[in-house]
Design a protein around this motif. Structure first.
Motif, mmCIF file in Angstrom:
data_model
loop_
_atom_site.group_PDB
_atom_site.id
_atom_site.type_symbol
_atom_site.label_atom_id
_atom_site.label_comp_id
_atom_site.label_asym_id
_atom_site.label_seq_id
_atom_site.Cartn_x
_atom_site.Cartn_y
_atom_site.Cartn_z
ATOM 1 N N ASP A 102 0.566 -1.267 -0.056
ATOM 2 C CA ASP A 102 0.330 -0.001 0.511
ATOM 3 C C ASP A 102 1.083 1.328 -0.006
ATOM 4 O O ASP A 102 1.955 0.973 0.409
ATOM 5 N N HIS A 103 0.845 2.826 -0.775
ATOM 6 C CA HIS A 103 1.123 3.661 -0.283
ATOM 7 C C HIS A 103 2.515 3.577 -0.992
ATOM 8 O O HIS A 103 2.810 4.675 -0.280
ATOM 9 N N ASN A 104 2.389 3.224 -2.139
ATOM 10 C CA ASN A 104 3.655 3.141 -3.020
ATOM 11 C C ASN A 104 3.555 3.913 -3.879
ATOM 12 O O ASN A 104 2.420 3.919 -4.354
ATOM 13 N N ILE A 105 4.631 4.965 -4.209
ATOM 14 C CA ILE A 105 5.191 5.607 -5.083
ATOM 15 C C ILE A 105 5.765 5.009 -6.249
ATOM 16 O O ILE A 105 7.497 4.888 -5.963
ATOM 17 N N GLY A 106 5.924 4.871 -7.436
ATOM 18 C CA GLY A 106 6.949 4.301 -8.307
ATOM 19 C C GLY A 106 7.060 5.830 -9.453
ATOM 20 O O GLY A 106 6.472 5.631 -9.873
ATOM 21 N N ILE A 107 8.057 5.894 -9.997
ATOM 22 C CA ILE A 107 7.492 7.386 -10.811
ATOM 23 C C ILE A 107 8.828 6.505 -11.709
ATOM 24 O O ILE A 107 9.937 6.680 -11.500
ATOM 25 N N GLY A 108 9.139 6.872 -13.374
ATOM 26 C CA GLY A 108 10.268 6.124 -14.280
ATOM 27 C C GLY A 108 9.927 4.521 -14.269
ATOM 28 O O GLY A 108 8.835 3.837 -13.974
ATOM 29 N N TYR A 109 10.689 5.058 -15.994
ATOM 30 C CA TYR A 109 10.296 3.679 -16.627
ATOM 31 C C TYR A 109 10.737 2.175 -15.837
ATOM 32 O O TYR A 109 12.380 2.327 -15.043
ATOM 33 N N GLU A 110 10.160 1.235 -15.622
ATOM 34 C CA GLU A 110 9.991 -0.138 -14.789
ATOM 35 C C GLU A 110 10.641 0.338 -13.331
ATOM 36 O O GLU A 110 11.192 -0.678 -12.981
ATOM 37 N N VAL A 111 10.404 2.010 -12.560
ATOM 38 C CA VAL A 111 11.126 1.995 -11.856
ATOM 39 C C VAL A 111 9.726 0.592 -10.045
ATOM 40 O O VAL A 111 8.620 0.784 -10.943
ATOM 41 N N GLY A 112 11.152 0.496 -9.373
ATOM 42 C CA GLY A 112 9.754 -0.906 -8.947
ATOM 43 C C GLY A 112 9.345 -2.045 -9.839
ATOM 44 O O GLY A 112 8.137 -2.005 -9.377
ATOM 45 N N ALA A 113 9.794 -2.198 -10.630
ATOM 46 C CA ALA A 113 9.139 -3.817 -11.663
ATOM 47 C C ALA A 113 9.673 -4.701 -11.635
ATOM 48 O O ALA A 113 9.279 -5.372 -12.336
ATOM 49 N N ARG A 114 10.404 -5.068 -10.773
ATOM 50 C CA ARG A 114 11.982 -6.208 -11.129
ATOM 51 C C ARG A 114 11.730 -6.576 -9.040
ATOM 52 O O ARG A 114 11.364 -7.977 -9.452
ATOM 53 N N VAL A 115 11.011 -5.959 -7.992
ATOM 54 C CA VAL A 115 11.699 -6.463 -6.901
ATOM 55 C C VAL A 115 9.866 -6.594 -5.974
ATOM 56 O O VAL A 115 9.906 -7.226 -5.445
ATOM 57 N N LEU A 116 9.596 -5.647 -5.694
ATOM 58 C CA LEU A 116 8.504 -4.640 -4.134
ATOM 59 C C LEU A 116 7.378 -5.413 -4.831
ATOM 60 O O LEU A 116 7.149 -5.426 -6.313
ATOM 61 N N THR A 117 7.040 -6.543 -4.040
ATOM 62 C CA THR A 117 5.388 -7.090 -4.442
ATOM 63 C C THR A 117 5.275 -7.130 -3.044
ATOM 64 O O THR A 117 3.061 -6.335 -3.240
ATOM 65 N N THR A 118 5.424 -6.692 -1.635
ATOM 66 C CA THR A 118 4.179 -7.040 -0.787
ATOM 67 C C THR A 118 4.435 -5.580 0.064
ATOM 68 O O THR A 118 3.947 -5.066 1.318
ATOM 69 N N GLY A 119 6.109 -5.165 -0.067
ATOM 70 C CA GLY A 119 6.234 -3.332 1.054
ATOM 71 C C GLY A 119 4.829 -1.975 0.841
ATOM 72 O O GLY A 119 4.618 -2.905 -0.320
ATOM 73 N N SER A 120 5.004 -1.617 1.819
ATOM 74 C CA SER A 120 4.201 -0.444 1.994
ATOM 75 C C SER A 120 5.221 0.643 2.065
ATOM 76 O O SER A 120 6.431 1.084 2.958
ATOM 77 N N ASN A 121 4.840 2.558 1.546
ATOM 78 C CA ASN A 121 5.441 3.061 1.911
ATOM 79 C C ASN A 121 6.097 4.060 1.179
ATOM 80 O O ASN A 121 7.103 4.341 1.854
ATOM 81 N N ASN A 122 6.753 3.148 0.408
ATOM 82 C CA ASN A 122 8.119 3.347 -0.541
ATOM 83 C C ASN A 122 8.046 4.467 -1.423
ATOM 84 O O ASN A 122 6.848 4.476 -1.951
ATOM 85 N N ILE A 123 9.113 5.670 -1.711
ATOM 86 C CA ILE A 123 9.064 6.064 -2.234
ATOM 87 C C ILE A 123 9.809 5.931 -3.779
ATOM 88 O O ILE A 123 11.259 5.792 -3.010
ATOM 89 N N LEU A 124 10.201 5.766 -4.961
ATOM 90 C CA LEU A 124 11.476 5.580 -6.029
ATOM 91 C C LEU A 124 11.349 5.813 -7.017
ATOM 92 O O LEU A 124 9.991 6.144 -7.690
ATOM 93 N N ILE A 125 12.063 7.073 -6.982
ATOM 94 C CA ILE A 125 11.873 7.229 -8.615
ATOM 95 C C ILE A 125 13.516 7.083 -9.293
ATOM 96 O O ILE A 125 14.761 7.088 -8.776
ATOM 97 N N GLY A 126 12.895 7.211 -10.493
ATOM 98 C CA GLY A 126 14.093 6.708 -11.204
ATOM 99 C C GLY A 126 13.952 6.616 -12.892
ATOM 100 O O GLY A 126 13.131 7.044 -13.630
ATOM 101 N N THR A 127 15.159 6.207 -13.727
ATOM 102 C CA THR A 127 15.123 6.176 -14.905
ATOM 103 C C THR A 127 14.951 4.163 -15.248
ATOM 104 O O THR A 127 14.928 4.137 -17.134
ATOM 105 N N SER A 128 15.408 3.272 -14.647
ATOM 106 C CA SER A 128 15.490 2.032 -15.149
ATOM 107 C C SER A 128 14.913 1.059 -14.012
ATOM 108 O O SER A 128 14.041 1.902 -12.847
ATOM 109 N N SER A 129 14.551 -0.542 -13.934
ATOM 110 C CA SER A 129 13.907 -1.190 -13.161
ATOM 111 C C SER A 129 15.226 -1.611 -12.070
ATOM 112 O O SER A 129 14.945 -2.157 -11.204
ATOM 113 N N ALA A 130 16.021 -0.586 -12.410
ATOM 114 C CA ALA A 130 17.066 -1.043 -11.172
ATOM 115 C C ALA A 130 17.123 -0.465 -10.407
ATOM 116 O O ALA A 130 17.272 -0.461 -8.773
ATOM 117 N N VAL A 131 16.352 0.648 -10.697
ATOM 118 C CA VAL A 131 15.752 1.199 -8.793
ATOM 119 C C VAL A 131 14.770 0.352 -8.033
ATOM 120 O O VAL A 131 13.311 1.122 -8.928
#
Length: 290
Positions: A102-131
């Motif tokens: 819940d309440h996650n923010i992911g901004i950018g190409y494939e940001v947060g698309a490889r690891v995060l599944t159940t965590g909450s309240n994260n802020i992820l900003i970047g340009t690739s799936s490495a973020v």
């Protein structure tokens, strides 16, 4: 409600849901969920009673069943979210595999698309799936471009080095990098107008690090250094007003050298002795010398 496209809002039973569905199978399974916006192939396709979601793009929030107040913009953004609520995924694949967080923010190409599944309240900003987050269940994590990291629950920050956590007790953690840190630099005249205990800067007039400290705070020089060939080197103060080394709470009591080939002692801003290669001069008449 408004439905445009094959299968859009096909199952809706509520007559006051105020949904907007545009595209093949958009909000296809929704029955009673209100005030959703789904635009794109299979956007919010299997949502049944979810509310207040905005999904724009191919398969955005396509797996959401009951998650609420999510926003997904971009191809596949939030695609595997099921019951997670309050998430924001912006960009191709943003937060794509988050399921229940819940309440996650992911901004950018494939940001947060490889690891995060159940965590909450994260802020992820970047340009690739490495973020992403360090682990699938990580919560309260900040990652900006794999450069700035933070523990949002403890208000602490790390810079560089891809840490998996922030060192306990550190507000600013630089332990994951091995180069150096440059302090603010300026002349004596450029010191802050009002000092505050703990301030640190490099004084370019005297070429030393200085700290604002003491029970009666003042700017004091940190002049102890060393090299592999010369050993430890300490530079003496330049006057009775700026001795070094000095008493911890009184910079006017200590050693100084205001001329070549001599070392003097000051107490309370007054010179009481000078040592040269030829002898010692004492200036305290109470000791019988002048």
């Amino acid at each position: 409600s408004v439905a445009v496209g094959v299968g859009a809002l096909a199952a809706q039973t509520s007559t006051m849901a105020l949904n907007t569905a545009v595209g093949y199978n958009a909000l296809n399974a929704n029955t009673t969920g209100p005030m959703n916006v789904a635009m794109g192939y299979s956007a919010l396709a299997i949502s049944t009673s979810a509310r207040n979601n905005t999904a724009i793009g191919f398969s955005t929030l396509a797996s959401t069943t009951t998650g609420n107040e999510n926003t997904a913009l971009g191809y596949g953004a939030g695609a595997q979210n099921t019951t997670g609520s309050g998430n924001i995924g912006i960009g191709y694949g943003g937060l794509a595999i988050n399921t229940t967080g819940d309440h996650n923010i992911g901004i950018g190409y494939e940001v947060g698309a490889r690891v995060l599944t159940t965590g909450s309240n994260n802020i992820l900003i970047g340009t690739s799936s490495a973020v992403d987050t360090p682990a699938s269940s990580t919560s309260n994590w900040l990652n900006i471009g794999n450069t700035i990291y933070g523990d949002l629950s403890g208000s602490s920050i790390a810079i560089g080095g891809a840490p998996s956590s922030i060192t306990t007790g550190a507000t600013l953690d630089l332990s994951n990098v091995t180069d150096s840190m440059i302090a603010p630099k300026g002349t004596t005249a450029q010191r802050p107008g009002t000092g505050d205990e703990g301030m640190v800067r490099y004084n370019t007039s005297d070429n030393v690090i200085e700290v604002y400290q003491g029970s009666s705070p003042s700017w004091e020089q940190i002049t102890l250094g060393s090299t592999a060939t010369s050993g430890s080197t300490m530079f003496l103060g330049a006057s009775t007003a700026t001795t070094s080394p000095s008493r911890s709470d009184d910079i006017t009591t200590g050693l100084y050298s205001d001329a070549a080939n001599q070392v003097s002692v000051a107490i309370g801003g007054s010179s009481i002795a000078t040592v040269t290669a030829t002898g010692i001069s004492l200036y305290d008449s109470s000791l019988g010398y002048d």
